[in-house]
Design an enzyme around this catalytic site. Structure first.
Site, short mmCIF file in Angstrom:
data_model
loop_
_atom_site.label_atom_id
_atom_site.label_comp_id
_atom_site.label_asym_id
_atom_site.label_seq_id
_atom_site.Cartn_x
_atom_site.Cartn_y
_atom_site.Cartn_z
CB ALA A 54 -26.20 48.15 38.10
CG HIS A 55 -24.94 43.68 40.15
ND1 HIS A 55 -24.81 43.02 41.33
CD2 HIS A 55 -26.26 44.28 40.30
CE1 HIS A 55 -25.85 43.16 42.06
NE2 HIS A 55 -26.71 43.93 41.24
CG ASN A 56 -25.39 40.18 36.95
OD1 ASN A 56 -25.37 40.59 38.26
ND2 ASN A 56 -24.62 39.12 36.53
#
Lengths: 362, 362, 362
Positions: free
Chosen positions: B262-264
């Protein structure tokens, strides 16, 4: 890394806020006597530079305000009151919903940093003569639009998308590269579909054929998929077509990556699912539910409105009441886990032993 | 089935070992007085034929040595000592790391059995005029390389790959068919990406809009993805772009199929994940970790270096100490499971009853 | 929504049943004196309209018969006996396997509602000169068929499919849009592969290289994939190639979407797996097994024939006996779950305390 706009393309703070729809947000720029800063980008409290705007939405990050190098920080009213008379290196913007304002600003910067796909059909795209392309559509290289399909006005298809026979896209949809839509799928307006998503593959249906030693007879999947407006579907997510009736996804539903929606599932408006969720066939999910990552919902069950399922949880029966539901095996250091897991397979026996102890004490 | 090289293309044992980098491996060919065998392929102890080389790395397979039909078998020193004076149907190669030598030999045979993709751009590929293709790249049929993208020297793109605007591939990367790279993604050198992988799709971010009955406002994802050198990414794996900063994957990271990052998220160097793992947003994973298949990591947590997570385990909080962590519900015959699972929902009550028994005994 | 055939294209009930292979099904149309109804489609008991045929296979739906608006309903013999003398708004068809007859009828309607893909090679497809296309194949737009690949007679490839070097498809296969088949893959006849599936990507194999600080040496995957006849593979499912030998999928195996089959797995004939299942490397699964959605099978284990694994269950060791196996953490309201989960990490201690109570009572 986020790209900064060139200074000559960047808006002033006042213009930036005027350019997003802050209606209902109660936004207030402090200290209007100071010069209007130029805002080239948006960044986190930790990373934003001196030409960027940032925001505080999570109160736990308040300590970051002291180190923040942004030009402007959006803060909620209570923080604004605490800071407004201090000597700060950044301008304050007061907003009662900083996170929502951040969302709107991020949308604005996103629209201004990437080349907008131009209208037109790439010469390598293959468009059936009976397909209808409405005005201002963009059809990227190597797309295929099959017979009697319809692409609504302003919709954009990235490279390599396929839209099957008689499928319909509403207006202003965005299909990133390599989205596959089978035949007979209806999608509303303003949908965003990410790469590798597949809408309308066959539901998994087979009839056992007792005459043939375990063989399965395929149940052709004659239903379609009906998706409402303002739906986002993540990368490599799959939504199967219905067996006889449609699989239905309501308005405003948000599906993350690698989700599996089986045939004949119904998902209510504004329900959001994190990545890797699986929903088995014919299950009905209410409105405004949230389903945590890697949760699994059994088939033929019903979840009411406002049900919140924790990540990693298997929901195996109906859930009528709103609330949060969880079922995750707690992790532990491996050796410790082994000891406890060994007891699990004797739990009903352990309960009997406790009962016996209790009886002996009576 | 593995393809054997034709005898006229196959190397002798001595030449084969000279052709792979055995530096530091302590490799020794027994019995140099015998003729140098021709090696047409590499096979398992059970399946290798008389013109193939095999290896023993798992001591549990020692019994297979008696039935082995290979021309040559690589063995560790202790097995070599036990066997070297026996009359064997195969030649022995002593190596202190047989599994690593097998890896190197398999790489050599792989390079020699499949047609090497030639340099050049297929006429059906669509390359933006501002894209930079360095020397000796292969761009397959129906690829799309968008504006300002850069493909490093020696990199090869299989059919139907898409590289988005301003994305950069290092040198000697291999993208198998139908890999999608969004805009603003940086990938180091010698990456291998498998079909259906999607790098840089939007992270899953929405702000609730209290004014509108459950609707979500999209948080445009302005960050990118930064991937180090020597990374392999499996089929249909997805790596989302960051919200404001980048999603970061370190050097030498290996991701199997159908993984969701997922993001980050940040993944440290040389961490390896088996298939179907999900890592939720902003989680930080250390170096040299291994994550077993279908494990799930919650968002916003930190795993230190050298943490090993068992398959099927949900990690829901920080793990600072190196070690192995597990949390899997033990399976059982269904009726037995039902009995025990029924007790789980009364466990805290059961503990109270045990306490009461203990008190009564005091 | 299911599409109805135009009345002039729709068959009569008698003709419809004559057109599907009802051999062995004991099918009987009641009331032959009435006019032969025209059947434009097939629908569920709840949704079928007055020009459609429906069926009752699940006895729990019997109450729906009273409200059913279909022209014809297929029922099992016991229901037929109960209803045959009543005055019904629909015709009855008696069949001892209504669900199987429904499957056959759905297949018939499916063949008649969607344009059959015509034979021929689309001009945008890229076919290597050494590839063999047998008679009556359909190769869609933007497909790629590489050197020495073979496509069996009557097979159809939707848009954007890739068939790698030396791979072989049997006859009458159907590849929906954007299926990827790597090199050296063998697929039998009548396979159905859904969009985004990837067959033959590298298995996940790396040797630790102790000399290099945690780096991994890739083990090139030299095996292939061997898939039998009558196999269906769902959207975005991945089947990896073997390390040295082949990954093997038996005849009649049915795999739903987003399944991961790792290298060197063997799956026995007629085994069916629901979506999101993961099978780790070298595991052997028997014949006629069913694996529920999101179940996970560890590597290097063996499941016998006729083993049924419940959804969400992790199978971590061999299962020799036929039967149903389960291991799912029961979900609960979140606060209740927290209380019980806290006890899990003390279970072995709790068992000791029960033992102590028992001893004290002796």
């Amino acid at each position: 890394m986020p790209v900064l706009l060139a200074p000559e393309q960047a808006p002033s703070l006042t213009n930036l806020l005027a350019n997003v729809n802050t209606a209902g947000l109660n936004t207030f720029i402090a200290d209007n006597s100071q010069p209007d800063p130029i805002i080239q980008g948006i960044g986190s409290l930790q990373q934003a530079g001196p030409n960027e705007i940032s925001f505080l939405s999570n109160p736990r990050l308040k300590a970051e305000l002291d180190r923040c190098k942004a030009a402007v920080v959006i803060v909620p009213p209570e923080v604004f009151e605490a800071l407004k008379d201090r000597d700060l290196s950044y301008r304050l913007v007061k907003c009662d919903q900083p996170y929502l304002l951040y969302a709107l600003l991020a949308q604005w910067f996103d629209r201004h940093r990437i080349s907008r796909l131009p209208s037109g059909v790439h010469p390598t795209a293959v468009i059936h003569s009976s397909a209808q392309l409405e005005s201002n559509v963009h059809i990227g290289p190597h797309c295929v639009v099959e017979a009697d399909a319809r692409i609504g006005s302003g919709s954009r298809l990235g490279p390599g998308c396929v839209v099957g026979e008689k499928s319909v896209l509403g207006h202003d949809c965005l299909l990133h590269a390599r989205v596959t839509i089978y035949h007979g799928v209806q999608i509303g307006s303003r949908a965003i579909l990410h790469s590798g998503s597949v809408i309308g593959a066959d539901g998994f249906g087979f009839a056992p054929d007792p005459s043939s030693q375990g063989a399965w007879a395929k149940i052709a999947q004659l239903g379609g998929v009906h998706i409402g407006d303002d739906v986002e579907i993540g990368a490599n997510t799959t939504v199967d077509r219905g067996a006889l009736d449609d699989t239905v996804i309501g308005n405003g539903v948000k599906l993350d990556n690698q989700i599996m929606i089986a045939h004949n599932v119904h998902i209510g408006d504004h329900t959001a699912m994190a990545a890797c969720v699986g929903v088995a066939g014919s299950t009905v999910i209410g409105k405004r539910c949230t389903i945590g990552g890697a949760a699994m919902l059994s088939g033929h069950i019903t979840l009411g409105d406002d049900v919140h399922v924790s990540g990693g949880t298997a929901i195996t029966s109906n859930v009528a009441q709103p609330g949060r539901y969880t079922g995750v095996y707690p992790f532990a250091e491996h050796v410790q886990w082994q000891k406890n897991a060994a007891v699990i397979s004797q739990l009903s026996q352990l309960r009997r032993r406790v009962r016996a102890c209790e009886k002996n004490q009576d």
